[in-house]
Design an enzyme around this catalytic site. Structure first.
Site, short mmCIF file in Angstrom:
data_model
loop_
_atom_site.label_atom_id
_atom_site.label_comp_id
_atom_site.label_asym_id
_atom_site.label_seq_id
_atom_site.Cartn_x
_atom_site.Cartn_y
_atom_site.Cartn_z
N ASP A 197 42.87 20.69 -28.12
CA ASP A 197 42.06 20.34 -29.28
C ASP A 197 42.94 20.24 -30.53
O ASP A 197 44.01 20.86 -30.60
CB ASP A 197 40.98 21.40 -29.51
CG ASP A 197 39.89 21.36 -28.44
OD1 ASP A 197 39.73 20.29 -27.81
OD2 ASP A 197 39.21 22.39 -28.24
N TYR A 225 46.91 30.98 -22.26
CA TYR A 225 46.65 30.86 -23.69
C TYR A 225 46.64 32.24 -24.35
O TYR A 225 46.36 33.26 -23.69
CB TYR A 225 45.28 30.23 -23.95
CG TYR A 225 45.07 28.85 -23.39
CD1 TYR A 225 45.28 27.71 -24.17
CD2 TYR A 225 44.64 28.67 -22.08
CE1 TYR A 225 45.07 26.44 -23.66
CE2 TYR A 225 44.42 27.40 -21.56
CZ TYR A 225 44.64 26.29 -22.36
OH TYR A 225 44.43 25.03 -21.85
N ASP A 246 34.18 26.28 -32.01
CA ASP A 246 35.43 26.73 -32.59
C ASP A 246 35.28 26.82 -34.11
O ASP A 246 34.20 26.56 -34.66
CB ASP A 246 36.61 25.84 -32.18
CG ASP A 246 36.46 24.39 -32.65
OD1 ASP A 246 35.64 24.11 -33.54
OD2 ASP A 246 37.16 23.53 -32.09
N ARG A 298 37.14 27.48 -25.64
CA ARG A 298 36.11 27.69 -26.66
C ARG A 298 34.73 27.93 -26.03
O ARG A 298 33.91 28.69 -26.57
CB ARG A 298 36.07 26.53 -27.65
CG ARG A 298 35.98 25.15 -27.10
CD ARG A 298 36.32 24.13 -28.19
NE ARG A 298 36.56 22.81 -27.64
CZ ARG A 298 35.73 21.78 -27.76
NH1 ARG A 298 34.60 21.93 -28.44
NH2 ARG A 298 36.03 20.61 -27.24
#
Length: 308
Positions: free
Chosen positions: A39, A67, A81, A176
């Protein structure tokens, strides 16, 4: 034309396609693709395949990813988000780290995840985010994803409680959406505050180059890694000269007698290497009349000769 793999540390504020466009311009080639979207607000490892390596994107994209990020409990957004509009809020002041950790354990393994409304998933022939921006009600699909690890690193209580986490997950996982679902498991609205990809398959931040530094390098092609690294997870096979030549010319060839057919057949695809270590082809193993065969799937003709 150059061929290889470029591992970029994506900066914030850019789409993955923006990065692809800049790499295309700098290298002077259209043959650039990325292995797993990040993103715009997310940073970290973005793996790009250049030239002939674009034909190997499926092997890079299929790998799991790691992540580090922050989840915010107490506020939900329409994009799941921090860039989205607030759609729900509630005090998270009573939330404790023990509950956050217990909820995290519920996601480890497989779970059915609903994709976010603001995503590139096609719904009735249109991107979900296009329809979401028009205010349309969407029937968002569920996807089975695998969470190998979800670890709470630190926790800050408050009306908007925050947890820093590490996660390892399968390709196709929306982190997310995981943050949104994590909040729902605790009875709270939640969204992803920040995200940084630290690893994509075998490629991690230690191998990544900053985009601006790479663009300003005198010889940017030097940063490309060998395309053979894209198939490093596949079993490797060396064929005798004549057999290798037949394979790269499109013919199926028998497996060498020293190769275990059961193991090779389970693997499916194999990387067929030349004697100089370059990739000749990716082959698919199959059984016919009780014998193992390799059929070419992707051929990369090089000056390197098959193994002798």
């Amino acid at each position: 034309m150059v061929h290889g793999i470029l591992v970029v540390d994506k900066p914030p504020g850019m789409t993955s396609h923006d990065v692809v466009a800049r790499v295309r311009q700098r290298l002077g080639t259209r043959k650039v693709g990325h292995a797993g979207t990040l993103d715009p607000d997310a940073t970290g490892v973005l793996v790009l395949c250049v030239g002939d390596a674009t034909r190997l994107l499926e092997y890079v994209s299929a790998a799991d990813k790691a992540y580090e990020g922050e989840v915010v409990f107490g506020r939900a957004t329409d994009t799941d988000d921090a860039s989205g509009l607030v759609v729900a809020s509630a005090s998270a002041r009573q939330l404790r780290v023990e509950a956050v950790e217990a909820a995290a354990r519920r996601f480890v393994g497989g779970y059915d995840q609903r994709v976010p409304a603001y995503s590139a998933v096609h719904i009735d022939g249109q991107r979900a985010y296009e329809r979401a921006r028009r205010g349309e009600a969407l029937q968002l699909p569920l996807r089975r994803v695998q969470i190998s690890k979800l670890e709470v690193v630190s926790f800050t209580p408050g009306d908007e409680a925050r947890a820093w986490f590490r996660v390892v997950c399968s390709t196709g996982t929306y982190v997310r959406s995981l943050c949104r679902d994590w909040g729902q498991a605790l009875g709270l609205p939640a969204h992803m505050g920040s995200l940084r990809r630290t690893r994509s398959g075998r490629f991690d931040l230690t191998q990544a180059v900053r985009l601006s530094e790479w663009e300003n390098a005198a010889d940017p092609a030097r940063a490309l890694r060998p395309m053979e690294e894209a198939v490093a997870a596949l079993p490797r096979l060396c064929l005798e000269g004549g057999q290798g030549q037949r394979l790269v010319h499109g013919q199926a060839v028998p497996l060498p007698p020293d190769v275990d057919l059961g193991t090779a057949e389970t693997a499916g695809d194999v990387a067929v290497m030349a004697s100089d270590g370059s990739l000749l082809a990716v082959g698919r193993v199959h059984r016919e009349a009780g014998r193992g065969w390799v059929r070419p799937r992707k051929v990369f003709w090089k000056k390197g000769v098959p193994c002798k």
